[in-house]
Scaffold this motif. Structure first.
Motif, PDB file in Angstrom:
ATOM      1  N   GLY A   1      11.364  56.753   8.283  1.00 27.07           N
ATOM      2  CA  GLY A   1      11.051  56.716   9.701  1.00 27.07           C
ATOM      3  C   GLY A   1      11.684  55.539  10.416  1.00 27.07           C
ATOM      4  O   GLY A   1      11.101  54.962  11.319  1.00 27.07           O
TER       5      GLY A   1
ATOM      6  N   SER B   1      18.313  59.100   9.338  1.00 30.50           N
ATOM      7  CA  SER B   1      18.824  60.464   9.488  1.00 30.50           C
ATOM      8  C   SER B   1      19.297  60.707  10.913  1.00 30.50           C
ATOM      9  O   SER B   1      20.349  61.315  11.132  1.00 30.50           O
ATOM     10  CB  SER B   1      17.745  61.484   9.152  1.00 30.50           C
ATOM     11  OG  SER B   1      17.069  61.133   7.992  1.00 30.50           O
TER      12      SER B   1
ATOM     13  N   ARG C   1      23.092  61.976  11.904  1.00 30.28           N
ATOM     14  CA  ARG C   1      23.276  63.287  12.534  1.00 30.28           C
ATOM     15  C   ARG C   1      23.809  63.140  13.948  1.00 30.28           C
ATOM     16  O   ARG C   1      24.401  64.078  14.484  1.00 30.28           O
ATOM     17  CB  ARG C   1      21.955  64.053  12.529  1.00 30.28           C
ATOM     18  CG  ARG C   1      21.623  64.502  11.118  1.00 30.28           C
ATOM     19  CD  ARG C   1      20.282  65.137  10.984  1.00 30.28           C
ATOM     20  NE  ARG C   1      20.021  65.351   9.559  1.00 30.28           N
ATOM     21  CZ  ARG C   1      18.820  65.357   9.020  1.00 30.28           C
ATOM     22  NH1 ARG C   1      17.767  65.184   9.780  1.00 30.28           N
ATOM     23  NH2 ARG C   1      18.660  65.549   7.736  1.00 30.28           N
TER      24      ARG C   1
ATOM     25  N   ARG D   1       9.239  49.053  19.318  1.00 33.28           N
ATOM     26  CA  ARG D   1       8.675  50.290  18.774  1.00 33.28           C
ATOM     27  C   ARG D   1       8.274  51.244  19.905  1.00 33.28           C
ATOM     28  O   ARG D   1       8.499  52.445  19.817  1.00 33.28           O
ATOM     29  CB  ARG D   1       7.472  49.981  17.887  1.00 33.28           C
ATOM     30  CG  ARG D   1       7.847  49.200  16.646  1.00 33.28           C
ATOM     31  CD  ARG D   1       6.623  48.850  15.842  1.00 33.28           C
ATOM     32  NE  ARG D   1       6.028  50.019  15.242  1.00 33.28           N
ATOM     33  CZ  ARG D   1       6.079  50.311  13.964  1.00 33.28           C
ATOM     34  NH1 ARG D   1       6.691  49.512  13.142  1.00 33.28           N
ATOM     35  NH2 ARG D   1       5.517  51.392  13.491  1.00 33.28           N
ATOM     36  N   ILE D   2       7.699  50.687  20.944  1.00 34.87           N
ATOM     37  CA  ILE D   2       7.324  51.536  22.076  1.00 34.87           C
ATOM     38  C   ILE D   2       8.562  52.181  22.673  1.00 34.87           C
ATOM     39  O   ILE D   2       8.584  53.375  22.988  1.00 34.87           O
ATOM     40  CB  ILE D   2       6.579  50.705  23.136  1.00 34.87           C
ATOM     41  CG1 ILE D   2       5.228  50.270  22.582  1.00 34.87           C
ATOM     42  CG2 ILE D   2       6.404  51.500  24.418  1.00 34.87           C
ATOM     43  CD1 ILE D   2       4.390  49.468  23.544  1.00 34.87           C
TER      44      ILE D   2
ATOM     45  N   VAL E   1      11.341  52.901  21.156  1.00 38.27           N
ATOM     46  CA  VAL E   1      11.818  53.969  20.272  1.00 38.27           C
ATOM     47  C   VAL E   1      11.053  55.252  20.555  1.00 38.27           C
ATOM     48  O   VAL E   1      11.646  56.326  20.746  1.00 38.27           O
ATOM     49  CB  VAL E   1      11.631  53.563  18.794  1.00 38.27           C
ATOM     50  CG1 VAL E   1      11.978  54.732  17.884  1.00 38.27           C
ATOM     51  CG2 VAL E   1      12.459  52.353  18.448  1.00 38.27           C
ATOM     52  N   ILE E   2       9.727  55.136  20.578  1.00 38.18           N
ATOM     53  CA  ILE E   2       8.897  56.325  20.756  1.00 38.18           C
ATOM     54  C   ILE E   2       9.147  56.943  22.134  1.00 38.18           C
ATOM     55  O   ILE E   2       9.268  58.164  22.262  1.00 38.18           O
ATOM     56  CB  ILE E   2       7.406  55.975  20.623  1.00 38.18           C
ATOM     57  CG1 ILE E   2       7.148  55.285  19.294  1.00 38.18           C
ATOM     58  CG2 ILE E   2       6.534  57.206  20.763  1.00 38.18           C
ATOM     59  CD1 ILE E   2       7.277  56.175  18.115  1.00 38.18           C
ATOM     60  N   ARG E   3       9.254  56.083  23.151  1.00 34.13           N
ATOM     61  CA  ARG E   3       9.463  56.622  24.492  1.00 34.13           C
ATOM     62  C   ARG E   3      10.741  57.421  24.578  1.00 34.13           C
ATOM     63  O   ARG E   3      10.767  58.529  25.087  1.00 34.13           O
ATOM     64  CB  ARG E   3       9.545  55.473  25.498  1.00 34.13           C
ATOM     65  CG  ARG E   3       8.207  55.128  26.018  1.00 34.13           C
ATOM     66  CD  ARG E   3       8.302  54.491  27.387  1.00 34.13           C
ATOM     67  NE  ARG E   3       6.991  53.904  27.635  1.00 34.13           N
ATOM     68  CZ  ARG E   3       6.781  52.600  27.758  1.00 34.13           C
ATOM     69  NH1 ARG E   3       7.793  51.771  27.724  1.00 34.13           N
ATOM     70  NH2 ARG E   3       5.573  52.156  27.932  1.00 34.13           N
TER      71      ARG E   3
ATOM     72  N   ARG F   1      12.497  58.758  22.136  1.00 37.16           N
ATOM     73  CA  ARG F   1      12.453  59.956  21.306  1.00 37.16           C
ATOM     74  C   ARG F   1      11.625  61.042  21.998  1.00 37.16           C
ATOM     75  O   ARG F   1      11.962  62.220  21.966  1.00 37.16           O
ATOM     76  CB  ARG F   1      11.833  59.589  19.955  1.00 37.16           C
ATOM     77  CG  ARG F   1      11.765  60.714  18.970  1.00 37.16           C
ATOM     78  CD  ARG F   1      13.120  60.977  18.388  1.00 37.16           C
ATOM     79  NE  ARG F   1      13.283  62.389  18.071  1.00 37.16           N
ATOM     80  CZ  ARG F   1      14.283  62.861  17.341  1.00 37.16           C
ATOM     81  NH1 ARG F   1      15.217  62.055  16.886  1.00 37.16           N
ATOM     82  NH2 ARG F   1      14.372  64.136  17.091  1.00 37.16           N
ATOM     83  N   ASP F   2      10.554  60.610  22.622  1.00 34.99           N
ATOM     84  CA  ASP F   2       9.681  61.557  23.300  1.00 34.99           C
ATOM     85  C   ASP F   2      10.413  62.197  24.477  1.00 34.99           C
ATOM     86  O   ASP F   2      10.364  63.415  24.671  1.00 34.99           O
ATOM     87  CB  ASP F   2       8.428  60.814  23.777  1.00 34.99           C
ATOM     88  CG  ASP F   2       7.449  61.753  24.444  1.00 34.99           C
ATOM     89  OD1 ASP F   2       7.257  62.852  23.908  1.00 34.99           O
ATOM     90  OD2 ASP F   2       6.897  61.389  25.498  1.00 34.99           O
TER      91      ASP F   2
ATOM     92  N   ASP G   1      12.727  64.718  23.064  1.00 34.21           N
ATOM     93  CA  ASP G   1      12.060  65.930  22.588  1.00 34.21           C
ATOM     94  C   ASP G   1      11.647  66.846  23.741  1.00 34.21           C
ATOM     95  O   ASP G   1      11.661  68.059  23.607  1.00 34.21           O
ATOM     96  CB  ASP G   1      10.815  65.564  21.765  1.00 34.21           C
ATOM     97  CG  ASP G   1      11.181  65.131  20.356  1.00 34.21           C
ATOM     98  OD1 ASP G   1      12.341  65.371  19.967  1.00 34.21           O
ATOM     99  OD2 ASP G   1      10.332  64.553  19.663  1.00 34.21           O
ATOM    100  N   ARG G   2      11.267  66.221  24.849  1.00 28.68           N
ATOM    101  CA  ARG G   2      10.788  67.051  25.959  1.00 28.68           C
ATOM    102  C   ARG G   2      11.929  67.715  26.701  1.00 28.68           C
ATOM    103  O   ARG G   2      11.782  68.821  27.198  1.00 28.68           O
ATOM    104  CB  ARG G   2      10.008  66.188  26.940  1.00 28.68           C
ATOM    105  CG  ARG G   2       8.748  65.654  26.323  1.00 28.68           C
ATOM    106  CD  ARG G   2       8.043  64.783  27.309  1.00 28.68           C
ATOM    107  NE  ARG G   2       6.615  65.008  27.221  1.00 28.68           N
ATOM    108  CZ  ARG G   2       5.769  64.739  28.190  1.00 28.68           C
ATOM    109  NH1 ARG G   2       6.214  64.264  29.341  1.00 28.68           N
ATOM    110  NH2 ARG G   2       4.496  64.946  28.043  1.00 28.68           N
TER     111      ARG G   2
END
Lengths: 530, 332
Positions: free
Chosen positions: B37, B41, B45, B206-207, B209-211, B213-214, B217-218
Motif C-alpha cells: 500500500g 504497483s 502501471r 497521507r491525506i 494521497v487519499i484525496r 486517489r479518491d 476513483d470518482r
C-alpha cells in the motif's frame, strides 16, 4: 468480534452495487450465524475450493474446441464481474490469490472471502488481505445475537464535523496502520454506509468504517490525544503533530468505536504483533511439493500418473491432416500421443531452532547461543532454507517465528528474545517437534536444532522440579526418536552435560558443545547432521 | 485510464529510478522493496501512460519498429507502422513458464493442424516494461529465466518442435516486501537500481494521497485532464533527456568518484561503477545538464549501489545507511 448490527450493515453495504467496495473479509466458522450473514447478500456465484486458474479467468474449452473444430473460449467465473464468494479463502493457493489481487486492481469484481482459519497459523494471502477493506469477525457471536433490527452500535456525540478523509487518515495513523489502501477502503465503506442511511458521511459512518477496516489492522493502541505540546524527542517516530482540524472529531469517533472494542484488544494486539505479519511467505506460499514442471513424457496411463491433456493434443495436432482429421472433425489421438504429467518433486528444508531462553542459560550464554543461531541462519540464507524459532523459558515454550525465509524478521525476533525463568526443556522439544511435524505434512524437510544447557527444571505440566523435568524431557525425546527427525543438539552450558549428550542420542541426533562450536565447526556439524 | 504518474504523491526516489530507466533503458531493471500500500504497483502501471508512444508495426506481437524487423513466425502483422503506448506488462505470480516464454499455439494446432508459436508475456513486454509484483515469491526457475532474457535481450524457445527466437528487450521492474521472503542474493545485483519505499509518516502527505486517489476513483477522466499538463511536462523532459543522453559526457573526475565510491563500499565487480555512471548521466540528461557532475553521482549512488554491497545478511546497519556514509566520506 463484530457486533451483529455492524456486520449486517456491512453486508448491506457490500450488496449495494453502487458502492465502491472491493469486497469483504468474513472471519467465521460455518454455522447459523454465518448463514444468517450470507442470507443478507444477494445470490452470488461461489468459487468452488480447488478451482484452477482457468476456471476463474477463462480459458480455451478443449472438449468444445475439439468438437467444433474451432477455438471455443470458456468464460471464467471472474468474467461476469459482480460479487464472488470464495470459501476457505485462507487456504487459497498463493498463485491464485495473486491473480485475484490483480483482478481486484482492475476492478469490476467484488470478493467475499470466507475465512475459516483459526487466525494464527494460516491467514488470507497478504496481497489479497491488503486490498480487501472491511473485516467482519463473527466467530464469537451466537445465533441469539442475530437480530434483524440490531442498530449500529456506535453512539458518537455531536460536534463540529471534519472532512472524512482527514479523520480516517488521522485515525489510521494513530492506530499504526501503514498501508494507504486501508484508509481508501474505509472511505469507500463510510460512503456506502452513508448512502444506505440516506445522508452524507457523518460520524457514525466513520465510526463504522474505522471499526471494520482500520481497527482489525491496528498495530498499536491509539495514544490518548495530547492536547499539550508533545514533548516527545524521538524524531523517527511518526507523530501527528498537527491534529488540529481533525483531532476532536477523530477522538470522538475513536471513542465511539472503543466502546465496541473487546477488553482484550491490548492482548490481541500484542499477540498479533508477535504473530508473523505475512503468512510465512517462504513456507506456505511456495507450493512446496511441486517443483519445476518437467516436460511431459510419452507413456501409458496406469491410473497413478495424470494425463497431460494439452500436451497429448499438442502431440497429436500436427498429424491431424495425415490421419484424416482436421477442421470440423474429431481429432485423431493415438496411443503414442499420450503424454503424462510430470513434476520434479522437491522439499524445501526447514531448520526449527529450539532455543533455551531460561535464566540458567540466558544470563551466561544466551548471547553466544544467539551468535550460533545467527551463524546457522547465514548459512540457511545462502541455501534458501526456511527457518522457524521456538523458545522455551518460564513454564512453557512459544513459537516465536513461524517458518519463514525472511532473514530480516528472524533476526529481529532473535534479537528481541528475552531471557530468564525456568528451563522447560520438554515443552520446547515437544513444540519444536510439533512444528516440524506440521511442516513435514506440508512437504518440507524439517530438522531440529536444539540449543540448551541441559539443565531442565520445569516439567511438561509447568511444575518446577528437576527430577520430573528431566524425566519428561527423556519421555519427549523418546517420542521424538519415532519421528526420525534429523537434528543437532548444541550444549550451551559452561560445562558439557553428559545427560544432554545421552538425550541427544535418544533422539538420534548429534550433540556438540558450544565452546568448541566456532562458525566452521557448527557448519560442519550441521552439514553432517542434517 | 490509469492513474497519472505525475499525480503520485511523494516516493521521490522510486519515481526518479523509474524515470531514469525511461531515459536510459540500458541502466537495467528496478527493484522496489517496501511495505504494502505504498504506491508501488500504481507507479509502475502509470508508466505506460507517461512514457512517449513508440512506433511499431501494426499487430506485431513483439512491437517491431519496422516491417522488415518482424520475426518470420509472426502472421498477424500488418504493413504499416502505428503509434502505440509503451507496453507495461504485468506478470502475475502464478504465471507458468509457457505463458512467460510463449508456447505452441494450441488453437492453431488443433483447428488447422499447424505448428505455430503463441507469443508469451516476454514478447508483449518487448520495448517496454515487465512488472512483477512480489518478485521475491516467484518460483525460482521463472526468475532465472526472466533475468537471463532481460540480460541477453532475446527470448529463445526450443521445445515442442518449435525453434523460435524473438527480441525481448524490456526493463524489469520487480517489487516485494522483504518481510515476506527475500530475493535470492545472486539475483539482487542483476537489477540496475533498487529503491526502498515506506509508507509516508506525515499525516498531511497521507491525506493528500487519499484525496488524490479518491478524486481519481470518482472521476478518472476529469482527474487525468487536470493532471494532463504536469504529465505532458514530465514526458517532455523525459524525451528531451533521451535526446540529450548521447551528448552528456562525464569527466575523469566523475569516473574517479564512481570508482572511489565503489571501492570504499567494496562492491563486487565493475557492474556497480557502470550502473552508477549510466544513472548519473541519465539524471544529468533528465536535468538538462550537459555533463554529469559529482552532484548527480551523489544523488543516484544510493539507488545504484545499495543492493550491490557484499552482503552480510545479518548486518544490523542497513545498506542504505552504509551507502550514505560512504557518499559522505568519499564525495565530501
Amino acid at each position: 468480534m463484530t457486533a451483529w448490527g455492524a456486520a449486517a450493515h456491512a453486508a448491506r453495504c457490500l450488496a449495494d452495487p453502487s458502492s465502491n467496495l472491493r469486497g469483504l473479509h468474513l472471519r467465521a466458522r460455518a454455522g447459523p450465524v454465518r448463514d444468517a450473514f450470507l442470507a443478507l447478500l444477494p445470490p452470488a456465484r461461489r468459487v468452488p475450493p480447488g478451482t484452477d486458474a482457468d476456471a476463474l479467468f477463462g480459458a480455451l474449452d478443449l472438449p468444445a474446441t475439439l468438437q467444433a473444430g474451432r477455438p471455443v473460449h470458456r468464460p471464467g467465473l471472474l468474467d461476469g464481474g459482480g460479487l464472488l464468494v470464495v470459501p476457505s479463502a485462507e487456504r487459497l493457493e498463493p498463485a491464485l490469490a495473486a491473480r485475484l489481487a490483480g483482478a481486484l486492481d482492475r476492478g469490476g469484481v467484488r470478493l467475499l472471502l470466507l475465512d475459516e482459519g483459526d487466525g494464527n497459523a494460516e491467514g488470507i494471502a497478504p496481497a489479497l488481505a491488503d486490498r480487501i477493506g472491511p473485516v467482519v469477525d463473527l466467530d464469537d457471536l451466537s445465533i441469539r445475537d442475530v437480530d434483524r433490527a440490531a442498530p449500529l452500535p456506535y453512539a458518537v456525540p455531536d460536534g463540529d464535523d471534519a472532512e472524512p478523509v482527514a479523520v480516517l487518515v488521522a485515525v489510521a495513523t494513530r492506530l499504526g496502520v501503514a498501508s494507504l489502501r486501508a484508509p481508501m477502503a474505509a472511505l469507500a465503506l463510510a460512503r456506502a454506509s452513508a448512502r444506505l442511511r440516506g445522508g452524507t458521511v457523518d460520524a457514525t459512518d466513520l465510526a463504522f468504517a474505522i471499526d471494520l477496516v482500520l481497527v482489525p489492522r491496528a498495530t498499536r493502541m491509539p495514544d490518548p490525544a495530547e492536547p499539550d505540546a508533545p514533548q516527545d524527542a524521538e524524531p523517527d517516530r511518526p507523530r501527528d503533530d498537527d491534529p488540529a482540524p481533525t483531532g476532536p472529531m477523530a477522538d470522538r469517533v475513536l471513542d465511539a468505536v472503543a466502546v465496541t472494542l473487546p477488553d482484550d484488544l491490548l492482548a490481541r494486539l500484542a499477540m498479533r504483533a508477535a504473530a508473523p505479519k505475512g503468512t510465512g511467505a517462504g513456507a506456505t506460499r511456495k507450493g512446496n511439493r511441486q517443483g519445476r514442471p518437467l516436460p511431459s513424457r510419452p507413456g501409458r496411463p496406469d491410473g497413478r500418473a495424470r494425463i497431460d491433456l494439452v500436451a497429448t493434443l499438442r502431440a497429436a495436432a500436427p498429424w491431424q491432416r495425415i490421419r484424416g482429421g482436421g477442421p470440423g472433425r474429431r481429432p485423431r489421438v493415438r496411443k503414442g500421443d499420450i503424454r503424462l504429467r510430470r513434476r520434479e518433486s522437491r522439499s524445501d528444508r526447514l531448520l526449527v531452532f529450539v532455543v533455551d531462553a531460561s535464566g540458567s542459560s540466558a544470563m551466561a550464554r544466551l548471547g553466544e547461543a544467539k551468535g550460533a543461531v545467527e551463524t546457522l541462519l547465514a548459512r540457511a540464507y545462502a541455501r534458501r532454507d526456511h527457518v522457524a524459532l521456538v523458545a522455551f523459558r518460564g513454564n512453557g515454550a512459544e513459537a516465536i517465528l513461524q517458518p519463514t525465509r525472511s532473514l530480516v524478521r528472524t533476526k529481529r525476533e532473535l534479537a528481541a528474545l528475552p531471557g530468564g525463568g525456568g528451563t522447560p526443556l520438554a515443552a520446547g522439544l515437544r513444540d519444536g517437534a510439533a512444528m516440524a511435524a506440521r511442516m513435514r505434512d506440508r512437504g518440507m524437510a524439517p530438522a531440529l536444532v536444539v540449543l540448551t544447557d541441559g539443565r531442565p527444571n520445569v516439567a511438561l505440566s509447568g511444575e518446577p522440579g528437576r527430577a520430573a523435568a528431566m524425566a519428561d524431557a527423556e519421555v519427549t525425546a523418546r517420542a521424538l526418536r519415532g519421528m526420525a527427525l534429523p537434528g543437532l543438539v548444541i550444549d550451551t552450558g559452561r560445562r558439557t552435560s553428559p545427560w544432554l549428550a545421552s538425550l541427544a542420542a535418544t533422539m538420534g541426533m548429534t550433540a556438540m558443545a558450544l565452546p568448541r562450536a566456532d562458525a566452521a565447526a557448527l557448519d560442519r556439524a550441521v552439514t553432517a547432521a542434517l | 485510464m490509469t492513474y497519472p504518474f505525475a499525480a503520485l504523491v511523494g516516493q521521490d526516489e522510486m519515481k526518479t529510478a523509474m524515470i531514469l530507466t525511461a531515459v536510459d533503458p540500458g541502466i537495467g531493471g528496478v527493484l522496489v522493496f517496501g511495505d504494502r500500500g505504498t504506491g508501488k504497483s500504481t507507479a509502475v502501471r502509470a508508466l505506460g501512460a507517461l512514457l512517449p508512444a513508440i512506433r511499431a508495426v501494426r499487430g506485431c506481437p513483439v512491437h517491431s519498429p519496422a516491417p522488415d524487423a518482424v520475426p518470420d513466425w509472426v502472421t498477424t502483422a500488418g504493413d504499416d507502422v502505428v503509434e502505440i503506448p509503451t507496453p507495461v506488462v504485468d506478470l502475475p505470480l502464478g504465471a507458468t513458464e509457457d505463458r512467460v516464454t510463449g508456447a505452441l499455439d494450441i488453437e492453431r494446432a488443433l483447428t488447422r493442424g499447424e505448428t505455430a508459436f503463441e507469443p508469451g508475456l516476454l514478447a508483449r513486454a518487448n520495448r517496454g516494461y515487465l512488472y512483477i509484483d512480489e518478485i521475491n515469491l516467484l518460483e525460482d526457475h521463472v526468475v532465472d529465466l526472466l533475468l537471463d532474457v532481460a540480460q541477453s535481450g532475446v527470448n529463445v524457445v526450443e521445445r515442442e518442435g518449435l525453434s523460435i527466437r524473438h527480441p525481448a528487450r524490456f526493463v524489469l521492474v520487480g517489487s516485494g516486501n522483504p518481510e515476506e521472503g527475500e530475493l535470492r542474493p545472486q539475483l539482487l545485483d542483476r537489477f540496475g537500481l533498487s529503491v526502498e519505499v515506506a509508507s509516508p509518516t506525515d499525516v498531511d502527505t497521507r491525506i493528500d494521497v487519499i484525496r488524490r486517489r479518491d478524486a481519481y476513483d470518482r472521476d478518472p477522466d476529469g482527474f487525468a485532464r487536470r493532471w494532463a499538463d504536469a504529465q505532458d511536462d514530465l514526458r517532455a523532459r523525459i524525451v528531451a533527456g533521451r535526446d540529450a543522453l548521447a551528448g552528456v559526457d562525464a569527466g575523469d573526475d566523475v569516473l574517479r568518484d564512481c570508482a572511489t565510491l565503489c571501492i570504499a563500499l567494496g562492491s563486487d565487480g565493475l557492474r556497480g561503477e557502470l550502473t552508477l555512471l549510466r544513472a548519473a548521466r541519465a539524471l544529468a540528461a533528465f536535468d538538462g545538464a550537459d555533463r554529469a557532475m559529482r552532484d548527480h553521482v551523489r544523488r543516484v549512488a544510493p539507488m545504484a549501489l545499495r543492493h550491490r554491497l557484499r552482503r552480510d545478511p545479518l548486518d544490523e546497519a542497513g545498506s542504505t545507511s552504509r551507502v550514505a556514509r560512504a557518499v559522505e566520506e568519499v564525495l565530501a
